[in-house]
Design a protein around this motif. Structure first.
Motif, PDB file in Angstrom:
ATOM      1  N   MET A 146      44.422 -12.253 -30.555  1.00 55.35           N
ATOM      2  CA  MET A 146      45.062 -13.489 -30.113  1.00 55.35           C
ATOM      3  C   MET A 146      44.081 -14.373 -29.359  1.00 55.35           C
ATOM      4  O   MET A 146      44.068 -15.592 -29.547  1.00 55.35           O
ATOM      5  CB  MET A 146      46.269 -13.170 -29.219  1.00 55.35           C
ATOM      6  N   SER A 147      43.252 -13.753 -28.531  1.00 54.89           N
ATOM      7  CA  SER A 147      42.272 -14.540 -27.774  1.00 54.89           C
ATOM      8  C   SER A 147      41.274 -15.211 -28.711  1.00 54.89           C
ATOM      9  O   SER A 147      40.930 -16.386 -28.544  1.00 54.89           O
ATOM     10  CB  SER A 147      41.537 -13.638 -26.782  1.00 54.89           C
ATOM     11  N   TRP A 148      40.829 -14.465 -29.738  1.00 47.24           N
ATOM     12  CA  TRP A 148      39.859 -15.033 -30.671  1.00 47.24           C
ATOM     13  C   TRP A 148      40.482 -16.160 -31.495  1.00 47.24           C
ATOM     14  O   TRP A 148      39.839 -17.163 -31.781  1.00 47.24           O
ATOM     15  CB  TRP A 148      39.311 -13.951 -31.576  1.00 47.24           C
ATOM     16  N   SER A 149      41.758 -16.017 -31.875  1.00 48.33           N
ATOM     17  CA  SER A 149      42.416 -17.078 -32.631  1.00 48.33           C
ATOM     18  C   SER A 149      42.567 -18.333 -31.780  1.00 48.33           C
ATOM     19  O   SER A 149      42.492 -19.452 -32.293  1.00 48.33           O
ATOM     20  CB  SER A 149      43.790 -16.615 -33.131  1.00 48.33           C
ATOM     21  N   LEU A 150      42.775 -18.167 -30.480  1.00 51.53           N
ATOM     22  CA  LEU A 150      42.848 -19.328 -29.594  1.00 51.53           C
ATOM     23  C   LEU A 150      41.499 -20.044 -29.538  1.00 51.53           C
ATOM     24  O   LEU A 150      41.434 -21.280 -29.566  1.00 51.53           O
ATOM     25  CB  LEU A 150      43.275 -18.899 -28.188  1.00 51.53           C
ATOM     26  N   VAL A 151      40.422 -19.273 -29.504  1.00 51.76           N
ATOM     27  CA  VAL A 151      39.086 -19.873 -29.531  1.00 51.76           C
ATOM     28  C   VAL A 151      38.857 -20.593 -30.853  1.00 51.76           C
ATOM     29  O   VAL A 151      38.344 -21.717 -30.891  1.00 51.76           O
ATOM     30  CB  VAL A 151      38.006 -18.792 -29.313  1.00 51.76           C
ATOM     31  N   LEU A 152      39.262 -19.960 -31.959  1.00 51.91           N
ATOM     32  CA  LEU A 152      39.081 -20.563 -33.282  1.00 51.91           C
ATOM     33  C   LEU A 152      39.841 -21.877 -33.417  1.00 51.91           C
ATOM     34  O   LEU A 152      39.401 -22.778 -34.131  1.00 51.91           O
ATOM     35  CB  LEU A 152      39.560 -19.601 -34.370  1.00 51.91           C
ATOM     36  N   SER A 153      40.980 -21.990 -32.744  1.00 49.51           N
ATOM     37  CA  SER A 153      41.791 -23.200 -32.876  1.00 49.51           C
ATOM     38  C   SER A 153      41.090 -24.430 -32.314  1.00 49.51           C
ATOM     39  O   SER A 153      41.487 -25.560 -32.611  1.00 49.51           O
ATOM     40  CB  SER A 153      43.145 -23.008 -32.195  1.00 49.51           C
ATOM     41  N   PHE A 154      40.050 -24.229 -31.528  1.00 50.43           N
ATOM     42  CA  PHE A 154      39.279 -25.346 -30.975  1.00 50.43           C
ATOM     43  C   PHE A 154      37.894 -25.442 -31.616  1.00 50.43           C
ATOM     44  O   PHE A 154      36.995 -26.082 -31.071  1.00 50.43           O
ATOM     45  CB  PHE A 154      39.130 -25.199 -29.460  1.00 50.43           C
ATOM     46  N   GLN A 155      37.733 -24.802 -32.789  1.00 44.02           N
ATOM     47  CA  GLN A 155      36.438 -24.804 -33.459  1.00 44.02           C
ATOM     48  C   GLN A 155      36.579 -25.159 -34.934  1.00 44.02           C
ATOM     49  O   GLN A 155      37.658 -25.043 -35.514  1.00 44.02           O
ATOM     50  CB  GLN A 155      35.774 -23.426 -33.344  1.00 44.02           C
ATOM     51  N   ASN A 156      35.457 -25.579 -35.520  1.00 41.79           N
ATOM     52  CA  ASN A 156      35.326 -25.688 -36.971  1.00 41.79           C
ATOM     53  C   ASN A 156      34.603 -24.430 -37.435  1.00 41.79           C
ATOM     54  O   ASN A 156      33.406 -24.280 -37.208  1.00 41.79           O
ATOM     55  CB  ASN A 156      34.528 -26.938 -37.361  1.00 41.79           C
ATOM     56  N   TYR A 157      35.335 -23.537 -38.069  1.00 40.64           N
ATOM     57  CA  TYR A 157      34.779 -22.227 -38.414  1.00 40.64           C
ATOM     58  C   TYR A 157      34.642 -22.109 -39.918  1.00 40.64           C
ATOM     59  O   TYR A 157      35.601 -22.337 -40.663  1.00 40.64           O
ATOM     60  CB  TYR A 157      35.680 -21.112 -37.873  1.00 40.64           C
ATOM     61  N   ASP A 158      33.436 -21.739 -40.385  1.00 40.78           N
ATOM     62  CA  ASP A 158      33.169 -21.539 -41.811  1.00 40.78           C
ATOM     63  C   ASP A 158      33.118 -20.055 -42.089  1.00 40.78           C
ATOM     64  O   ASP A 158      32.211 -19.352 -41.631  1.00 40.78           O
ATOM     65  CB  ASP A 158      31.834 -22.203 -42.182  1.00 40.78           C
ATOM     66  N   LEU A 159      34.088 -19.549 -42.853  1.00 37.90           N
ATOM     67  CA  LEU A 159      34.158 -18.120 -43.119  1.00 37.90           C
ATOM     68  C   LEU A 159      32.960 -17.638 -43.939  1.00 37.90           C
ATOM     69  O   LEU A 159      32.437 -16.550 -43.724  1.00 37.90           O
ATOM     70  CB  LEU A 159      35.463 -17.791 -43.861  1.00 37.90           C
ATOM     71  N   ALA A 160      32.495 -18.468 -44.884  1.00 38.19           N
ATOM     72  CA  ALA A 160      31.427 -18.048 -45.783  1.00 38.19           C
ATOM     73  C   ALA A 160      30.115 -17.815 -45.040  1.00 38.19           C
ATOM     74  O   ALA A 160      29.403 -16.845 -45.278  1.00 38.19           O
ATOM     75  CB  ALA A 160      31.237 -19.074 -46.888  1.00 38.19           C
ATOM     76  N   THR A 161      29.787 -18.712 -44.125  1.00 38.91           N
ATOM     77  CA  THR A 161      28.505 -18.629 -43.425  1.00 38.91           C
ATOM     78  C   THR A 161      28.636 -18.069 -42.015  1.00 38.91           C
ATOM     79  O   THR A 161      27.648 -17.673 -41.408  1.00 38.91           O
ATOM     80  CB  THR A 161      27.847 -20.007 -43.364  1.00 38.91           C
ATOM     81  N   GLY A 162      29.851 -18.064 -41.505  1.00 46.53           N
ATOM     82  CA  GLY A 162      30.053 -17.627 -40.128  1.00 46.53           C
ATOM     83  C   GLY A 162      29.686 -18.682 -39.114  1.00 46.53           C
ATOM     84  O   GLY A 162      29.747 -18.436 -37.910  1.00 46.53           O
ATOM     85  N   ALA A 163      29.300 -19.873 -39.596  1.00 47.90           N
ATOM     86  CA  ALA A 163      28.925 -20.955 -38.681  1.00 47.90           C
ATOM     87  C   ALA A 163      30.167 -21.553 -38.048  1.00 47.90           C
ATOM     88  O   ALA A 163      31.225 -21.642 -38.663  1.00 47.90           O
ATOM     89  CB  ALA A 163      28.154 -22.032 -39.441  1.00 47.90           C
ATOM     90  N   SER A 164      30.033 -21.958 -36.815  1.00 45.61           N
ATOM     91  CA  SER A 164      31.149 -22.585 -36.112  1.00 45.61           C
ATOM     92  C   SER A 164      30.615 -23.632 -35.159  1.00 45.61           C
ATOM     93  O   SER A 164      29.467 -23.565 -34.703  1.00 45.61           O
ATOM     94  CB  SER A 164      31.976 -21.548 -35.352  1.00 45.61           C
ATOM     95  N   GLY A 165      31.446 -24.603 -34.868  1.00 42.96           N
ATOM     96  CA  GLY A 165      31.081 -25.656 -33.930  1.00 42.96           C
ATOM     97  C   GLY A 165      32.326 -26.149 -33.223  1.00 42.96           C
ATOM     98  O   GLY A 165      33.443 -25.981 -33.714  1.00 42.96           O
ATOM     99  N   PRO A 166      32.159 -26.737 -32.057  1.00 38.45           N
ATOM    100  CA  PRO A 166      33.329 -27.191 -31.292  1.00 38.45           C
ATOM    101  C   PRO A 166      34.066 -28.311 -32.023  1.00 38.45           C
ATOM    102  O   PRO A 166      33.464 -29.191 -32.621  1.00 38.45           O
ATOM    103  CB  PRO A 166      32.705 -27.670 -29.975  1.00 38.45           C
ATOM    104  N   ALA A 167      35.391 -28.248 -31.955  1.00 42.94           N
ATOM    105  CA  ALA A 167      36.219 -29.281 -32.586  1.00 42.94           C
ATOM    106  C   ALA A 167      37.145 -29.948 -31.581  1.00 42.94           C
ATOM    107  O   ALA A 167      37.822 -30.914 -31.921  1.00 42.94           O
ATOM    108  CB  ALA A 167      37.046 -28.671 -33.711  1.00 42.94           C
ATOM    109  N   GLY A 168      37.168 -29.440 -30.354  1.00 40.97           N
ATOM    110  CA  GLY A 168      38.069 -30.015 -29.365  1.00 40.97           C
ATOM    111  C   GLY A 168      39.515 -29.862 -29.807  1.00 40.97           C
ATOM    112  O   GLY A 168      39.924 -28.811 -30.311  1.00 40.97           O
TER     113      GLY A 168
END
Length: 271
Positions: free
Chosen positions: A1-23
């Motif tokens: 649940m904590s990780w999904s909350l973090v993901l909800s504020f990010q642009n996450y690419d499953l293929a590359t694992g890259a992520s960036g802030p999305a606010g």
């Protein structure tokens, strides 16, 4: 649940694992996406139909079981077995039963001169078809209500019968108040489950990977799954999950505040 909350504020690419802030961009997209609102509407309508029918049907079965004296254990097992049926097998059966042209349900209605609907093709009947499928697994609710009915003191019925109360009056003035805590619990739990409906809708309408299903069959859980595991939009999908969590929390709090007024707790002079 904590990780999904973090993901909800990010642009996450499953293929590359890259992520960036999305606010709050992912949450803003939910408001702008018409499919989110339509899927929420479908889910609310389904819950409004499924929860009362599930509890009413389960209460009917539990009342019948409560009156069985011989082989009561056998009948309890029989009514609970459908709950143990795998979802895929259940969907396969209901695909045959709900077939608008050759299904058993429409053939049965035809015996009475009733032209049955296209359950799985007509948008107006898609949600009722899922409700019918959900009633197949009503055994769990039935067992809980049966336990509550068996805990009602028989002396209350005997006293009411002595005072001239009939079966209907006993049901509404004794049975319902005495099992109201169980009904209260089931309303909350079943509402939470109905708002997370996924497998029934997916197995009936999305089993072949079809994404062009009518809006009437698009439910919130299915659309969340599509965003996460078909389009790999994990950020928006996580935001959808947390939005649903917030909605369920608000509805549950309202149910507790309102429902407690109508619940009778034994040994308490007030509900």
């Amino acid at each position: 649940m904590s990780w999904s909350l973090v993901l909800s504020f990010q642009n996450y690419d499953l293929a590359t694992g890259a992520s960036g802030p999305a606010g709050f961009e992912n949450y803003a997209r939910l408001v702008q996406d018409p499919n989110v609102l339509s899927s929420l509407g479908n889910t609310f309508i389904y819950a409004a139909m499924a929860v009362p029918l599930d509890i009413a049907f389960a209460l009917l079965l539990a009342s019948l079981l409560n009156g069985v004296k011989r082989a009561s254990g056998f009948f309890r097992v029989v009514y609970y077995l459908p709950k143990m049926t795998p979802g895929v097998a259940t969907a396969a059966v209901f695909l045959l039963l709900l077939n608008g042209n050759s299904g058993a349900i429409n053939k049965f209605l035809g015996l009475f001169g009733i032209d049955g609907p296209q359950w799985l093709a007509d948008p107006a009947w898609m949600k009722p078809s899922i409700v019918l499928m959900s009633l197949w697994g009503v055994g769990g609710t039935t067992v809980i209500l049966l336990a509550a009915l068996q805990a009602v003191p028989r002396e209350l019925y005997e006293a009411a019968a002595t005072d001239g109360a009939n079966r209907v009056q006993q049901f509404f003035h004794i049975t319902i108040p005495m099992i109201s805590p169980t009904l209260f619990f089931l309303v909350i739990v079943n509402t939470i489950g109905a708002l997370q409906v996924f497998d029934q809708a997916y197995l009936l309408f999305y089993r072949d990977g079809n994404s062009s299903v009518p809006d009437a069959a698009r439910f919130y859980g299915v659309y969340l799954y599509q965003q996460a595991f078909q389009q790999f939009n994990f950020g928006p999908a996580a935001a959808m999950a947390w939005l649903l969590f917030a909605i369920i929390m608000v509805i549950t709090v309202i149910q507790i505040k309102v429902g407690n007024r109508f619940v009778h707790y034994e040994g308490n002079d007030r509900p």
